[in-house]
Design an enzyme around this catalytic site. Structure first.
Site, short mmCIF file in Angstrom:
data_model
loop_
_atom_site.label_atom_id
_atom_site.label_comp_id
_atom_site.label_asym_id
_atom_site.label_seq_id
_atom_site.Cartn_x
_atom_site.Cartn_y
_atom_site.Cartn_z
N TYR A 440 0.79 -1.09 -0.07
CA TYR A 440 -0.23 -0.09 0.10
C TYR A 440 1.11 1.30 -0.09
O TYR A 440 1.97 1.25 0.37
CB TYR A 440 -1.05 -0.05 1.16
CG TYR A 440 -0.21 0.50 2.43
CD1 TYR A 440 -0.36 1.69 3.23
CD2 TYR A 440 0.42 -0.63 3.28
CE1 TYR A 440 0.38 1.85 4.37
CE2 TYR A 440 1.41 -0.41 4.63
CZ TYR A 440 0.98 0.95 5.02
OH TYR A 440 1.64 0.95 6.01
N CYS A 441 0.35 2.25 -0.38
CA CYS A 441 1.04 3.63 -0.45
C CYS A 441 -0.01 4.40 0.32
O CYS A 441 -0.58 4.31 1.27
CB CYS A 441 1.45 4.44 -1.87
SG CYS A 441 -0.06 4.53 -2.89
N ALA A 442 -0.03 5.92 -0.08
CA ALA A 442 -0.69 6.96 1.08
C ALA A 442 -2.16 6.69 0.92
O ALA A 442 -2.83 6.82 1.98
CB ALA A 442 -0.26 8.16 0.40
#
Length: 495
Positions: A440-442
């Site tokens: 996952y990222c932001a």
């Protein structure tokens, strides 16, 4: 494209350090005006402010190092800390071998070439930091399980990663000895072209910044203008307390209007997105208006407060991509307008209210109250353009889909039903058997899948997501929003 997407995600790790820089430096400048205006630092309050400014600057001034470490960890298969060591080894090796003293000793003619001297004098930059992070991660992923003969067994496995990285970095440095001046000249040309175009150039940059959001390539563009890759560093210089005409953080004169590559985002993100969201809500089918409000209304609030725009953008960019192009174009237009009216503000994370407040006390900030008329204008323009575009061209924005199955999304997110969301998303992308990896990222869950054709877009939205993107046959990204980590945690348990 898949690898570029991974790089974009990895960059979010070091970039996440920027908000604390902004908070510390914003408070510090407010407490200690002497830090930006010159003069003696006296009294306890000013000393505290000075201390906070330097604390924030410790990160802003060394973003290239953060990139080397953060990208290495982000691209490592298991995010092991050994990769960060490898990234740091690569960075130190390359920057040491390519500093001006070493280069002019090896190639005395460089000392008489102004462009080449400038190029190697700026070798400690974001580009080299990212490159070092990539080298460190590649070496880690490739050699973390290496088994050596018994006599060298101590250096087997992860212990050999730093050694291999150092050797690889020597080769890269030797190549860059000849290639870097050419790359640098190209980046300088691009930067000079944008700078020479003044406000129009800033508008072109803002347009491309938004247009590249779906691909994740906007990060590469940002590094050219926000940081010190080519000696611009609009963001780093703004938060370092510089003004136009000063000597910047890289030792060259700030010969552009500092803040021009950030200011235009504020009216668009804080006011334009709420205007566009209102147009979508009013154009939604009456029975789906509450659903549209829950989806894009909450996303608009998030954009206003902290400048996180992806939940809003992914809610419609694939439903009505021509409208998304218009959306990006409006950013370009308002950036040009912002440039010429003289509003200047900067952000450490994104162009929301939080960063506006903290940047207002910085010396490069100008005419902060102009955000009110600019914001109201953006609110009206975004609303009118979106409203009539949706109405006239019958665009399928949220609440207007022929068969909308996203009704549960706002309720699930609002109730923090992360287990339900994770379960629904997993089923919608084809189940456990279709997943080879997830990260996952932001704001997004990033899946490596066996077959992206098995992903049910409508089911993903019904599970509680804001949208889905399929950048390749074996890749899928699910947009959740700022609470993505909690959904990811539940998803990992299920996998």
């Amino acid at each position: 494209m898949k690898q570029l997407q991974k790089l974009g995600k990895a960059l979010m790790l070091p970039v996440a350090a920027l908000p604390i820089c902004g908070i510390l430096m914003g408070i510090g400048y407010a407490l200690c005006p002497s830090t930006m205006q010159g003069g003696e630092v006296t009294g306890l309050i000013e000393m505290i402010g000075f201390f906070l400014v330097k604390a924030g600057g410790a990160l802003i001034d060394n973003m290239h190092i953060l990139f080397a470490v953060g990208v290495a960890v982000g691209l490592a298969d298991d995010h092991d800390g050994t990769a960060s060591l490898a990234g740091m080894v690569s960075y130190l090796m390359i920057t040491k071998l390519l500093n001006t003293t070493v280069v002019t000793t090896l190639m005395p003619a460089v000392a008489n070439d102004e462009i080449k001297t400038l190029a190697f004098g700026k070798i400690e930059n974001a580009f080299i930091g990212i490159l070092a992070g990539i080298i460190g991660a590649v070496c880690y992923n490739k050699f973390k399980g290496t088994q050596l003969p018994d006599v060298l067994a101590f250096f087997s496995g992860k212990r050999c990663v730093a050694i291999v990285t150092a050797l690889a970095s020597i080769i890269v440095a030797a190549i860059l000895l000849f290639v870097w001046p050419l790359i640098f000249s190209g980046l300088v040309w691009l930067g000079d072209a944008i700078v020479s175009m003044g406000g129009i150039g800033a508008g072109i940059y803002a347009f491309l910044n938004r247009l590249l959001i779906p691909t994740g390539l906007h990060h590469a563009l940002n590094n050219v203008f926000w940081f010190d890759t080519i000696g611009l560093g609009d963001l780093s210089n703004f938060w370092a307390g510089k003004v136009t005409g000063d000597i910047g953080t890289m030792g060259t004169e700030i010969n552009w209007d500092l803040g021009m590559y950030m200011s235009g985002f504020f009216p668009c993100m804080m006011f334009g997105i709420p205007g566009a969201a209102a147009a979508m809500i009013l154009n939604a089918k009456p029975e789906r208006r509450k659903v549209a409000f829950g989806l894009v209304g909450s996303a608009a609030i998030c954009a206003f407060v902290c400048g996180v725009t992806e939940p809003f953008e992914f809610a419609f960019m694939f439903l009505a991509f021509p409208l998304y192009v218009v959306y990006a174009l409006l950013y370009g237009i308002f950036t040009v307008v912002t440039y010429y009216v003289g509003f200047r503000a900067g952000f450490s994370f994104s162009a929301g209210l939080t960063d506006l407040v903290f940047s207002a006390s910085l010396p490069a900030a100008k005419n902060t109250l102009l955000i009110i008329p600019l914001g109201l204008a953006a609110l009206v323009v975004f609303f009118v353009v979106f409203y009539f575009a949706i109405k006239v061209f019958d665009l399928k924005t949220p609440g207007r889909e022929d068969e909308d199955t996203s009704a549960e999304a706002p309720a699930k997110l609002a109730n923090n039903s992360f287990t339900d969301i994770a379960s629904g998303v997993l089923a919608a992308i084809g189940g456990k058997d279709n997943v080879t990896n997830v990260d996952y990222c932001a704001t997004r869950l990033r899946f490596d899948v066996k077959d992206s054709d098995k992903v049910d877009d409508k089911a993903v939205k019904a599970a509680g997501a804001a949208g889905v993107i399929k950048p390749g046959k074996n890749a899928c990204q699910v947009v959740i929003g700022p609470k993505v980590q909690f959904v990811y945690d539940e998803l990992k348990k299920m996998l």
